[in-house]
Design a protein around this motif. Sequence first.
Motif, PDB file in Angstrom:
ATOM      1  N   UNK A 130      -3.335  -0.241  17.813  1.00  0.00           N
ATOM      2  CA  UNK A 130      -3.809  -0.395  16.441  1.00  0.00           C
ATOM      3  C   UNK A 130      -3.287  -1.662  15.801  1.00  0.00           C
ATOM      4  N   UNK A 131      -3.876  -1.989  14.638  1.00  0.00           N
ATOM      5  CA  UNK A 131      -3.508  -3.220  13.932  1.00  0.00           C
ATOM      6  C   UNK A 131      -2.300  -2.988  13.023  1.00  0.00           C
ATOM      7  N   UNK A 132      -1.492  -4.040  12.886  1.00  0.00           N
ATOM      8  CA  UNK A 132      -0.296  -3.981  12.041  1.00  0.00           C
ATOM      9  C   UNK A 132      -0.670  -3.621  10.603  1.00  0.00           C
ATOM     10  N   UNK A 133      -1.768  -4.227  10.100  1.00  0.00           N
ATOM     11  CA  UNK A 133      -2.110  -4.019   8.685  1.00  0.00           C
ATOM     12  C   UNK A 133      -2.408  -2.565   8.381  1.00  0.00           C
ATOM     13  N   UNK A 134      -2.879  -1.822   9.388  1.00  0.00           N
ATOM     14  CA  UNK A 134      -3.197  -0.428   9.126  1.00  0.00           C
ATOM     15  C   UNK A 134      -2.015   0.504   9.355  1.00  0.00           C
ATOM     16  N   UNK A 135      -0.910  -0.053   9.835  1.00  0.00           N
ATOM     17  CA  UNK A 135       0.237   0.811  10.113  1.00  0.00           C
ATOM     18  C   UNK A 135       1.133   0.986   8.889  1.00  0.00           C
ATOM     19  N   UNK A 136       0.956   0.151   7.878  1.00  0.00           N
ATOM     20  CA  UNK A 136       1.841   0.217   6.707  1.00  0.00           C
ATOM     21  C   UNK A 136       1.288   1.195   5.681  1.00  0.00           C
ATOM     22  N   UNK A 137       2.006   2.296   5.469  1.00  0.00           N
ATOM     23  CA  UNK A 137       1.547   3.333   4.535  1.00  0.00           C
ATOM     24  C   UNK A 137       2.110   3.128   3.141  1.00  0.00           C
ATOM     25  N   UNK A 138       3.385   2.784   3.084  1.00  0.00           N
ATOM     26  CA  UNK A 138       4.042   2.618   1.785  1.00  0.00           C
ATOM     27  C   UNK A 138       5.019   1.452   1.892  1.00  0.00           C
ATOM     28  N   UNK A 139       5.102   0.676   0.831  1.00  0.00           N
ATOM     29  CA  UNK A 139       6.003  -0.476   0.849  1.00  0.00           C
ATOM     30  C   UNK A 139       6.814  -0.518  -0.440  1.00  0.00           C
ATOM     31  N   UNK A 140       8.106  -0.757  -0.298  1.00  0.00           N
ATOM     32  CA  UNK A 140       8.961  -1.030  -1.458  1.00  0.00           C
ATOM     33  C   UNK A 140       9.414  -2.471  -1.333  1.00  0.00           C
ATOM     34  N   UNK A 141       9.175  -3.253  -2.368  1.00  0.00           N
ATOM     35  CA  UNK A 141       9.538  -4.664  -2.301  1.00  0.00           C
ATOM     36  C   UNK A 141      10.159  -5.094  -3.615  1.00  0.00           C
ATOM     37  N   UNK A 142      10.864  -6.223  -3.555  1.00  0.00           N
ATOM     38  CA  UNK A 142      11.454  -6.777  -4.771  1.00  0.00           C
ATOM     39  C   UNK A 142      10.499  -7.834  -5.301  1.00  0.00           C
ATOM     40  N   UNK A 143      10.158  -7.693  -6.568  1.00  0.00           N
ATOM     41  CA  UNK A 143       9.185  -8.592  -7.182  1.00  0.00           C
ATOM     42  C   UNK A 143       9.860  -9.903  -7.570  1.00  0.00           C
ATOM     43  N   UNK A 144       9.040 -10.859  -7.989  1.00  0.00           N
ATOM     44  CA  UNK A 144       9.560 -12.171  -8.377  1.00  0.00           C
ATOM     45  C   UNK A 144      10.558 -12.056  -9.523  1.00  0.00           C
ATOM     46  N   UNK A 145      10.398 -11.032 -10.375  1.00  0.00           N
ATOM     47  CA  UNK A 145      11.360 -10.880 -11.471  1.00  0.00           C
ATOM     48  C   UNK A 145      12.461  -9.869 -11.136  1.00  0.00           C
ATOM     49  N   UNK A 146      12.673  -9.640  -9.838  1.00  0.00           N
ATOM     50  CA  UNK A 146      13.839  -8.884  -9.404  1.00  0.00           C
ATOM     51  C   UNK A 146      13.733  -7.373  -9.563  1.00  0.00           C
ATOM     52  N   UNK A 147      12.508  -6.868  -9.714  1.00  0.00           N
ATOM     53  CA  UNK A 147      12.366  -5.411  -9.867  1.00  0.00           C
ATOM     54  C   UNK A 147      11.925  -4.787  -8.551  1.00  0.00           C
ATOM     55  N   UNK A 148      12.262  -3.512  -8.388  1.00  0.00           N
ATOM     56  CA  UNK A 148      11.808  -2.797  -7.203  1.00  0.00           C
ATOM     57  C   UNK A 148      10.423  -2.213  -7.500  1.00  0.00           C
ATOM     58  N   UNK A 149       9.450  -2.558  -6.662  1.00  0.00           N
ATOM     59  CA  UNK A 149       8.080  -2.090  -6.847  1.00  0.00           C
ATOM     60  C   UNK A 149       7.660  -1.326  -5.602  1.00  0.00           C
ATOM     61  N   UNK A 150       6.921  -0.232  -5.812  1.00  0.00           N
ATOM     62  CA  UNK A 150       6.460   0.582  -4.707  1.00  0.00           C
ATOM     63  C   UNK A 150       4.938   0.606  -4.706  1.00  0.00           C
ATOM     64  N   UNK A 151       4.356   0.450  -3.518  1.00  0.00           N
ATOM     65  CA  UNK A 151       2.897   0.519  -3.393  1.00  0.00           C
ATOM     66  C   UNK A 151       2.513   1.429  -2.245  1.00  0.00           C
ATOM     67  N   UNK A 152       1.330   2.040  -2.337  1.00  0.00           N
ATOM     68  CA  UNK A 152       0.880   2.972  -1.298  1.00  0.00           C
ATOM     69  C   UNK A 152       1.570   4.310  -1.457  1.00  0.00           C
ATOM     70  N   UNK A 153       1.570   5.110  -0.401  1.00  0.00           N
ATOM     71  CA  UNK A 153       2.173   6.439  -0.480  1.00  0.00           C
ATOM     72  C   UNK A 153       2.677   6.872   0.874  1.00  0.00           C
ATOM     73  N   UNK A 154       3.484   7.954   0.898  1.00  0.00           N
ATOM     74  CA  UNK A 154       4.156   8.342   2.136  1.00  0.00           C
ATOM     75  C   UNK A 154       3.269   9.078   3.142  1.00  0.00           C
ATOM     76  N   UNK A 155       2.066   9.510   2.746  1.00  0.00           N
ATOM     77  CA  UNK A 155       1.239  10.321   3.654  1.00  0.00           C
ATOM     78  C   UNK A 155       0.322   9.437   4.496  1.00  0.00           C
ATOM     79  N   UNK A 156      -0.169   9.998   5.612  1.00  0.00           N
ATOM     80  CA  UNK A 156      -0.996   9.206   6.521  1.00  0.00           C
ATOM     81  C   UNK A 156      -2.376   8.913   5.924  1.00  0.00           C
ATOM     82  N   UNK A 157      -2.762   9.675   4.920  1.00  0.00           N
ATOM     83  CA  UNK A 157      -4.052   9.431   4.264  1.00  0.00           C
ATOM     84  C   UNK A 157      -3.776   9.325   2.779  1.00  0.00           C
ATOM     85  N   UNK A 158      -4.351   8.307   2.123  1.00  0.00           N
ATOM     86  CA  UNK A 158      -4.018   8.094   0.717  1.00  0.00           C
ATOM     87  C   UNK A 158      -4.943   7.051   0.117  1.00  0.00           C
ATOM     88  N   UNK A 159      -5.635   7.403  -0.949  1.00  0.00           N
ATOM     89  CA  UNK A 159      -6.429   6.396  -1.665  1.00  0.00           C
ATOM     90  C   UNK A 159      -6.046   6.376  -3.141  1.00  0.00           C
TER      91      UNK A 159
END
Lengths: 306, 484
Positions: free
Chosen positions: A105-134
Amino acid sequence: MSDPTLAAFCDLVGSHDPVAVAGGKTRFGLGGSLREGTRLVSAPEGILRHLPEEMTVQVRAGTSVRDLHEALAEKGQRTALPERGGSVGGALAVGENDLHVLGRGRVRESLLQVRYVSADGRLVSGGGPTVKNVTGFDIPRLMVGSLGTLGLIAEVMVRTNPIPPRSIWLTARDVDPFAVRDSLVAASAVLFDGRGTYVQLEGQVGDVVAEQALLATLGRFEEVAGPPPLPLHRWSLTPAQLSDEVCMAGAGDFVASIGVGTVFASLPQPRATVSPALIALTERVKTAFDPTGRLSPGRDVLQGRP
Amino acid sequence: MKIRRTTHPDALVSILKQALSPDRVRNDAAERSLFSNDASIFKGGASGPVCFPVSTAEVQAITRIALDHGRAIVPRGAGTGLSGGAIPLGEPIVVSTMKMNKILEVDLVHRIAWVEPGVVNLDLTKTLMPLGFHFAPDPSSQQSCTIGGNVANNSGGPHCLAYGVTSQHVVALDVVLPNGELVHLGGLDAEPEGYDLRGAYVGGEGTLGIATRIAVRLTPNPQAVQTLLLAFNSVEDAANTVSAVIASGIVPAAMEVMDQLITQAVENYVNAGYPTDAAAVLLAEVDGLSSGVAINAERIAAIGREHGAVSVRVASNDEERARLWKGRKTAFGAVAQIAPAYYLHDTVVPRSQLAGVLRRVYEIGAEYHLTIVNVFHAGDGNLHPLILFDPRENGVLERVHAAASDIVEVSLSVGGVLSGEHGIGIEKRDHMELMFSFDDLDHQRRLRSAFDPLCRSNPGKVLPSPHSCADIQSLSRIPEGVWG
């Protein structure tokens, strides 16, 4: 934010000076060199939770892909991330697929949820922990391949897959690699270096045997230990362009991934130009996420920009 | 940028008619009313002029006219959505893709097809089947829903368990951005350069512009298929079987669970051959190469028996398999026999939590004196509780609403998400804050604003009020009467 490790990473990234993450530095030059004076930070490490019955693993971005795969293998699973000496966060920020992409499978489809630090130093979360999610906009897709220019990946939930019971590499000379690709179902990779065709078959033992028998009708295939050595540069073509001499001109020595379009070549790929509309949209995305341009400055995701 | 808001509706209609053709812009009350709803129970939409473009250039023209005259646009496929995503708020211009319904090219070398957005999902698969391929996403509405709608909602379906949802099957698209510019996202090459704006666009619910050409991936038809029907004495046993199958390293093509009430309704309706005395049935399908299919089918049967399956039936031929699937696919239609109306919910929970969450769902039904039946994509933890009700009963919608909210809370409390395939629309917009922090939503807004800085495309959807577009304050709350 309750996790002290993530809080510490936010503090480390801060909110003012030019900053970028260094992982394994296996593909560090992609998108261009970082501007001088850019501070390098390391993402936190550690495998937090592997849930085999959910086919997910929660892991910090600084963890090496090799360590992750070693841990997952104990429960008979793996991910789509390429194992080439880099980190989980690096593999996602780069977004290049594994050589075995047809099977894993492709790397782009393997990422379900991501936590990253934004440009202004905040923790941001995107996506969700389940295998299916819209639920909401697909921030994880945006982060894969963004080369650290939109946010610095701290922790992720990645899809896992069962490791098939049998996996073999076969090679033959003088066969049509395109015919090989079209006849197989269980191929994880079909590679062609201009002379030899290399095939990786993965699946249930009986299925691999059946596909091997099918291959025997196309040529004299012999089992080998693995794929051929891959040249340094990576081209992105369409699967049809692989059989087009004009498109392949200038690759030098090459190993082409049939049915996928990736070419590992000894010479770099000539860049196609990008449309003004796509450049403008790309710039709006970059500005929306990083208004001051402090994240990985100097890197440009659109290398074909005129 | 200054936006004019004063164009008289009649003047706007005549400008649109000039740009398209008089017969492809409708503004009569009946037509507008028809396009004010989708397949959800939400009311309160108000459509402006309805346009039926036939080309990318016409979609660009409509978009530019809307921009010039201070109107929003709402793209619309077949209107089968269940979250209110296509419901127009504030009399926007509705852009129907109905007349852009051509399969432009089937390219077997790249294993893709270029299609217009109005192509019906099942029509595409019917065209591909004789060539040995199909389009993998198969939502229950596939007889009428469009590929453009599937892209907007990132739609799923039973077979997405093994094959993935729509995003995985969209290779490239041409999108008319809300500023009227045409942009090509993604590509047929292995790893298109730049941000994955293709991936960001899919699932945008019509807020990121209108896709006018879509390259979808063709999935080869499997060599071998086996379909099993397992019957259980409890829904929990069925749910635990599903979890155990995945844990054992099998990824079936589909795993669907139906509870007793829905099984009985389906059996009455289409005679699918389901056991009506079972508390739950599990429909499992494995496909691929014959050896693996046989092994996995046997293992699923064995795991089922270990978890209390009272009977295991394997479809012996294509006809029997089709009949079993017909039961599942007509389940929502069959519900009409037991209730005059239903609200179809959609949340996802970790598979290991299925049994416990289902128990809570039935309790929630009892608490609100509502019958809830369950038919769902168990394999990926995607619940579809159907809350049955009679709309003539006074105050019933408030109870339905409350029960639905409780189900959302239960799903989130075990690590689930708001929606697996229906999307957020207006239905779950105000639940977004339960799953995302202020900063999370702020970044989703940033993505949306990069595509649509002026908030012209399908305003009032997906993001809750502090994050939705500042210039459309009137849409920042769900309008009065939306819940029926």
